[in-house]
Scaffold this motif. Structure first.
Motif, short mmCIF file in Angstrom:
data_model
loop_
_atom_site.label_atom_id
_atom_site.label_comp_id
_atom_site.label_asym_id
_atom_site.label_seq_id
_atom_site.Cartn_x
_atom_site.Cartn_y
_atom_site.Cartn_z
N LEU A 41 0.84 -1.20 0.00
CA LEU A 41 0.00 0.00 0.00
C LEU A 41 0.87 1.25 0.00
CD1 LEU A 41 -2.94 0.94 0.10
CD2 LEU A 41 -2.82 0.88 2.59
N ARG A 42 1.94 1.19 0.78
CA ARG A 42 2.84 2.35 0.85
C ARG A 42 3.51 2.59 -0.50
NH1 ARG A 42 5.13 3.32 5.66
NH2 ARG A 42 5.30 1.10 6.04
N PRO A 46 -1.85 -0.99 -5.10
CA PRO A 46 -3.09 -1.33 -4.38
C PRO A 46 -3.57 -2.75 -4.62
CG PRO A 46 -3.56 0.14 -6.21
CD PRO A 46 -2.09 0.06 -6.12
N ALA A 47 -3.32 -3.29 -5.84
CA ALA A 47 -3.81 -4.64 -6.12
C ALA A 47 -3.14 -5.65 -5.20
CB ALA A 47 -3.57 -5.00 -7.58
N ASP A 48 -1.82 -5.52 -5.05
CA ASP A 48 -1.10 -6.43 -4.16
C ASP A 48 -1.54 -6.22 -2.72
OD1 ASP A 48 2.04 -6.18 -6.01
OD2 ASP A 48 0.25 -7.41 -6.31
N ALA A 49 -1.74 -4.98 -2.36
CA ALA A 49 -2.18 -4.69 -0.99
C ALA A 49 -3.54 -5.31 -0.73
CB ALA A 49 -2.23 -3.17 -0.77
N ILE A 50 -4.45 -5.17 -1.68
CA ILE A 50 -5.79 -5.73 -1.51
C ILE A 50 -5.70 -7.25 -1.38
CG2 ILE A 50 -7.94 -6.19 -2.76
CD1 ILE A 50 -7.69 -3.31 -3.85
N ALA A 51 -4.87 -7.87 -2.22
CA ALA A 51 -4.74 -9.32 -2.17
C ALA A 51 -4.27 -9.77 -0.79
CB ALA A 51 -3.77 -9.79 -3.26
N ASN A 52 -3.29 -9.05 -0.24
CA ASN A 52 -2.78 -9.44 1.08
C ASN A 52 -3.78 -9.15 2.19
OD1 ASN A 52 0.10 -10.49 0.93
ND2 ASN A 52 0.23 -8.69 -0.38
N PHE A 53 -4.49 -8.04 2.10
CA PHE A 53 -5.49 -7.74 3.13
C PHE A 53 -6.63 -8.75 3.10
CE2 PHE A 53 -3.81 -4.21 5.14
CZ PHE A 53 -3.43 -3.21 4.27
N GLU A 54 -7.04 -9.14 1.90
CA GLU A 54 -8.12 -10.13 1.81
C GLU A 54 -7.65 -11.50 2.29
OE1 GLU A 54 -11.09 -9.54 1.41
OE2 GLU A 54 -11.22 -7.60 0.44
N LEU B 470 -11.22 11.08 -4.61
CA LEU B 470 -10.93 10.60 -3.26
C LEU B 470 -9.64 11.24 -2.72
CD1 LEU B 470 -11.72 6.81 -3.80
CD2 LEU B 470 -13.26 8.63 -3.13
N ASP B 471 -9.54 12.51 -2.87
CA ASP B 471 -8.38 13.21 -2.36
C ASP B 471 -8.58 13.48 -0.87
OD1 ASP B 471 -6.48 16.09 -3.45
OD2 ASP B 471 -5.90 14.07 -2.82
N GLY B 472 -7.47 13.46 -0.10
CA GLY B 472 -7.56 13.82 1.30
C GLY B 472 -7.82 12.66 2.23
N LEU B 473 -7.60 11.44 1.77
CA LEU B 473 -7.81 10.29 2.66
C LEU B 473 -6.74 10.27 3.74
CD1 LEU B 473 -8.67 7.56 0.00
CD2 LEU B 473 -10.20 8.48 1.75
N PRO B 474 -7.08 9.78 4.93
CA PRO B 474 -6.08 9.74 6.01
C PRO B 474 -4.93 8.79 5.68
CG PRO B 474 -8.31 9.40 6.85
CD PRO B 474 -8.39 9.31 5.36
N ALA B 475 -3.88 8.91 6.49
CA ALA B 475 -2.71 8.06 6.27
C ALA B 475 -2.99 6.63 6.71
CB ALA B 475 -1.53 8.62 7.07
N LEU B 476 -2.20 5.72 6.15
CA LEU B 476 -2.41 4.32 6.48
C LEU B 476 -1.89 4.03 7.89
CD1 LEU B 476 0.52 2.62 6.23
CD2 LEU B 476 0.20 3.18 3.85
N LYS B 477 -2.33 2.95 8.42
CA LYS B 477 -1.90 2.49 9.74
C LYS B 477 -0.83 1.42 9.53
CE LYS B 477 -5.19 5.08 10.90
NZ LYS B 477 -4.88 6.50 11.16
N GLU B 478 0.28 1.56 10.26
CA GLU B 478 1.46 0.75 9.96
C GLU B 478 1.36 -0.66 10.50
OE1 GLU B 478 4.21 1.82 8.40
OE2 GLU B 478 3.59 3.89 8.09
N THR B 479 0.74 -0.80 11.67
CA THR B 479 0.79 -2.10 12.34
C THR B 479 -0.62 -2.53 12.72
OG1 THR B 479 1.09 -1.00 14.47
CG2 THR B 479 3.09 -1.66 13.30
N LEU B 480 -0.67 -3.78 13.16
CA LEU B 480 -1.93 -4.30 13.66
C LEU B 480 -2.32 -3.55 14.93
CD1 LEU B 480 -0.98 -8.03 13.19
CD2 LEU B 480 -2.97 -7.00 12.13
N ALA B 481 -3.60 -3.34 15.10
CA ALA B 481 -4.07 -2.60 16.28
C ALA B 481 -3.95 -3.45 17.54
CB ALA B 481 -5.52 -2.17 16.08
N ARG B 482 -4.26 -4.75 17.41
CA ARG B 482 -4.17 -5.70 18.53
C ARG B 482 -4.91 -5.17 19.76
NH1 ARG B 482 -0.35 -9.42 16.80
NH2 ARG B 482 1.36 -8.57 15.55
#
Lengths: 279, 643
Positions: A41-42, A46-54, B470-482
């Protein structure tokens, strides 16, 4: 002879170990999948990210951050122009799920903000297509009342009302002062209905938490149908990303409630939301 | 040697000539000849008994079969059926006509044993008997296999009109020679050729008369997208007349994606043979599908249905079995990311990108070909990235069946617009699939490589960015929330206990207190009986006697005496004068002297209480002692308590 046998046995053990290791590597751990997904994702894949998230979701990993990032991945795929049908709905699903799963206010705010952006895009598209742009329906009165406070808030309110009621009863019984008796009566008259109402709301909230199944419409063409699967002629297509209550399912169809509308849509057009694990 | 050869040749010639005549004529004019389709028949099977009558004059009548009476119960006989043909010849201008009558009986064995049949007819009023034919009825399934009779071949076009067992007639089809007259070195009778049986088509019993359908699926469990081969065979009884079929309804398989493995319209499948209940039936494949399950569950394949047109004109429906296949998802373990449910088979991917250099905003072509066997993916998701627009591809199929497995290739032709300048790595096409043969996942990959995009300034980067939704989406979260599992008050029984306890505590306390008061009053009521009151008065008087207050003592004495008269005599002296006291007590049975003492005591107490001075405590104590003795004495007396 002995050393030769020992060497053969050692080789066999090492070979078995490496085979096991190789086999173990074939099924990645949830942490590895999560790491790969976030990195993809970073990196803007996105396709690879989606595959891993799913894949993570397929393995039963229920995590608020991963749901949020999954929503971001679907949104990113739309952003870069590789949108697949249902991506916006799946993005909404990820953010809604993150909001339901987490107790972190910061994450809830981010998810709410993301939902606003996604739903605005859905609304724009529906407006261009001539469809109504209402994406949220007025909840039923019962749900609206129960939703005023959280489940634990209703519980605390009920506890307070219970204590006040008991105190008022005792005071009214024990005191000889007329003023005190009137005060106790008034307190009882207020606390008793509050106790009853908050208890009912706490029970209802608990029932909703345990038994209600909600989902998100992940198709842009979910046409309301009757129980036989025949499309209702005058009904508008359910908006992609709408949060609905899943009442049941039968033979590839799901019965959903959107506001006051009860209808059937194809089961693959709605994706259930995971519930947060409770102790 | 030569002499033997000539003799042998002569015998052979004679036999051949005789055979020729017999084959062409079957029987001499006026002759009758009987034969049977087989001499060994299984119980329940049919055998035809033929009688051929050649006559050039009268037609035969009253056909019958003569069977020894002991053998009648071994079989059932049906018929006869009679057909006639005529042969007209002209010899030296003279016409001669000969008629042949074929009379057939159908026999069905009921019991084991041998029966000898002698058909007979009446010709010109005379009974003419044919030769005897012995038929042995054996256990079902043990009789030798019989070839289908050529005149009644039911398969017709399925066999191409030919005898499937070959065209050679037996050397001596009618047994007339009975092994006599043949040279020693004559060729023996050729044995009947055997047909190869297909074991997988064998059945324990037929599913219908004349013809029936039989459906087979090659597996009963599969994963979503795995090929299930569905075959339908039509079985035909070779002993019956050729049936016609119509009103065909295909089997339903709505939960599957269906691909034909044979052409249903073409009738070019070979006929096979199978044992059905010990008897040979012909079987022909009429449907063969590759079914790919679309979802999980117990999926049903319906019945194929057709109508068999019977020899008597009636239609009989025949249906194949309905089958069920249990379908599950492909296993989770080892499932690669991006696997799409239904991608089952064995695939390979090849990709071609052309050209490798374009201008910004220009397009290039990407051809991706997925080939292999199984459920080829119907769509392909190319790797999206910013600045690269993949248009909807054109899809071309080249699929077919090979050895019963569906496969081939599917080509996706994309046009890609490159809106971003620079060396763009298009990524790779990855197609994860599940191979049911190895029960493993694999990923077919085809790298797309790098494309050089020359900048031409035609596309404004800022505008391109602004066009992105879809501009302005928040940043991704790096790790599991756990996050830890949540705890809820309402899940704890103690919460509900507390909720109910508070208001009910009032009920408990108030109610408890009220109950206690009632109990106490009840106890006190029980304690306040006249007897207990007397005891109390006596105790009070004694206690007063220890004090120095004479008036109080006299009052206590008086009360004690009053209670004593109530308890012991039933007389309330408080309502009486002192003078009346004696009489009332005496009426109740109190001794006169006791009554006088009581009266005197009461009088003395009254006088002492109202004296102007404080009184004499000693005298009061004496009165106390006297009162106690009097009360005691009163208690010993039997006094009537009622008036």
């Amino acid at each position: 002879m002995i050393s030769r046998r020992f060497a053969i046995a050692a080789i066999c053990v090492l070979a078995t170990f490496s085979c096991c290791s190789a086999f173990a590597q074939e099924d990645p751990s949830p942490d590895a999948l999560a790491h790969d997904a976030v990195e993809a994702l970073r990196a803007g894949h996105p396709a690879d990210a989606i595959a891993n998230f799913e894949a993570l979701a397929d393995r039963g990993v229920v995590d608020a951050n991963m749901s949020f990032d999954r929503g971001l991945a679907y949104a990113q795929r739309v952003r870069v122009g590789g949108e697949q049908p249902g991506d916006l709905g799946l993005a909404v699903h990820g953010f809604e799920e993150a909001r339901s799963l987490t107790s972190d206010n910061a994450l809830k705010e981010d998810a709410t903000k993301a939902l606003g952006i996604i739903r605005a895009e859905v609304g724009r598209r529906r407006a261009r297509a001539g469809n109504p742009i209402d994406l949220e329906q007025t909840p039923m009165l019962r749900d609206a009342i129960v939703g005023l406070l959280s489940e634990d808030s209703w519980c605390v309110l009920a506890m307070l009302a219970s204590v006040v009621s008991a105190a008022a009863l005792f005071l009214r019984w024990l005191t000889q002062s007329r003023r005190a008796q009137v005060s106790a009566s008034v307190a009882l008259a207020i606390a008793a209905p509050v106790l009853l109402a908050s208890s009912i709301c706490a029970v209802a909230a608990r029932n909703i938490r345990l038994h209600r199944v909600e989902g998100v419409v992940v198709s842009a063409s979910a046409r309301p149908s009757d129980a036989r699967g025949i499309a209702i002629p005058s009904a508008d297509i359910l908006p992609e990303g709408a949060r609905v209550r899943i009442m049941g399912s039968n033979a590839g169809w799901s019965e959903v409630r959107w506001g006051a509308l009860d209808t059937w849509i194809p089961a693959n057009a709605v994706r259930p939301l995971e519930k947060p694990p409770s102790d | 040697m030569t002499r033997l050869t000539i003799a042998s040749f002569s015998r052979l010639f004679i036999a051949f000539a005789f055979l020729l005549v017999a084959h062409s004529a079957h029987a001499a004019p006026g002759d009758v000849h009987a034969s049977a389709d087989a001499t060994k028949v299984g119980l329940g099977d049919r055998v035809k008994l033929h009688l051929v009558v050649r006559t050039n004059s009268n037609a035969p009548s009253d056909p019958a079969i003569d069977v020894p009476s002991s053998q009648v119960g071994l079989f059932d006989a049906y018929g006869p059926q009679t057909s006639q043909s005529q042969n007209i010849t002209f010899v030296n201008g003279v016409m001669a006509a000969t008629s042949s009558f074929n009379i057939d009986w159908t026999l069905v064995g009921k019991k084991l044993g041998a029966a000898t049949f002698t058909p007979q007819v009446k010709l010109g009023g005379k009974v003419v008997k044919a030769n005897s034919v012995t038929i042995t009825f054996v256990a079902a399934g043990t009789a030798p296999a019989r070839p289908p009779p050529r005149p009644q071949d039911p398969f017709g076009g399925m066999f191409g009109g030919q005898n499937p067992f070959g065209g050679n007639m037996p050397f001596d089809p009618f047994g007339m020679l009975n092994g006599q007259g043949l040279p020693d070195d004559a060729q023996p009778l050729q044995p009947q050729p055997t047909v190869p049986l297909e074991p997988k088509l064998a059945m324990n019993a037929p599913r219908g008369n004349i013809a029936f359908l039989h459906a087979i699926a090659d597996k009963t469990s599969a994963v979503v997208g795995e090929q299930v081969t569905y075959s339908v065979y039509i079985y035909v009884d070779p002993d019956q007349r050729e049936p016609d079929f119509n009103d065909v309804h295909e089997a339903s398989a709505s939960d599957f994606l269906k691909q034909n493995l044979i052409d249903d319209a073409k009738d070019n499948q070979p006929v096979q043979y199978a044992s059905v209940g010990g008897k040979i039936w012909g079987a022909k494949l009429i449907r063969k599908w590759a079914l790919f399950p679309l979802k999980t569950g117990l999926l049903e394949i319906g019945s194929m249905r057709l109508a068999v047109v019977g020899s008597r004109g009636g239609n009989a429906a025949r249906t194949s079995e309905s089958l069920a296949v249990k379908v599950d998802d492909a296993p989770i373990t080892g499932r690669p990311p991006g696997y799409v449910a239904g991608s089952v088979g064995h695939f390979s991917v090849v990709a071609n990108v052309s050209p490798r250099e374009v201008e910004q905003g220009g397009g290039l072509g990407v051809d991706v070909t997925i080939s292999g066997t199984g459920n080829l993916p119907t769509s392909l998701t190319p790797p999206p990235q910013e600045g690269v627009d993949w248009l909807v591809p054109e899809v071309r199929d080249d699929v077919s069946s090979q050895n019963g497995v569906f496969g081939g290739s599917r080509n996706f032709s994309f046009v890609v617009h490159m809106n971003k300048a620079g060396a763009i790595d298009l990524g790779e096409i990855a197609v994860p699939f599940y191979d049911p043969a190895t029960k493993n996942y694999e990923v077919a990959r085809a790298p797309l490589g790098v494309v050089n995009v020359k900048a031409n300034g035609k596309i404004d980067a800022a505008q391109a960015k602004a066009d992105q939704p879809l501009d302005g989406l928040p940043a991704l979260k790096e790790t599991l929330a756990r996050e830890a599992p949540r705890k809820h008050l309402a899940d704890r029984p103690i919460f509900w206990a507390f909720l109910l306890f508070c208001p009910f505590s009032f009920v408990l306390v108030a109610g408890g207190r009220s109950a206690a008061q009632r109990i106490r009053g009840s106890l006190e009521f029980r304690r306040a009986s006249p007897e207990s009151l007397l005891n109390k008065r006596i105790a009070d008087a004694k206690a007063a006697g220890k004090l120095s207050d004479a008036r109080a003592l006299d009052a206590a004495i008086a009360k004690m005496i009053e209670q004593a008269t109530i308890v012991r005599a039933g007389v309330n002296v408080r309502a009486l004068t002192i003078d009346e006291t004696e009489d009332h007590l005496a009426v109740r049975g109190v001794k006169r002297e006791t009554a006088v003492e009581i009266a005197d005591l009461l009088r003395a107490c009254e006088e002492a209480r109202f004296l102007p001075d404080e009184g004499n405590i000693e005298k009061s104590r004496e009165r106390l002692a006297g009162a106690l003795a009097t009360i005691d004495d009163l208690g010993k007396q039997k006094v009537s308590q009622t008036a």
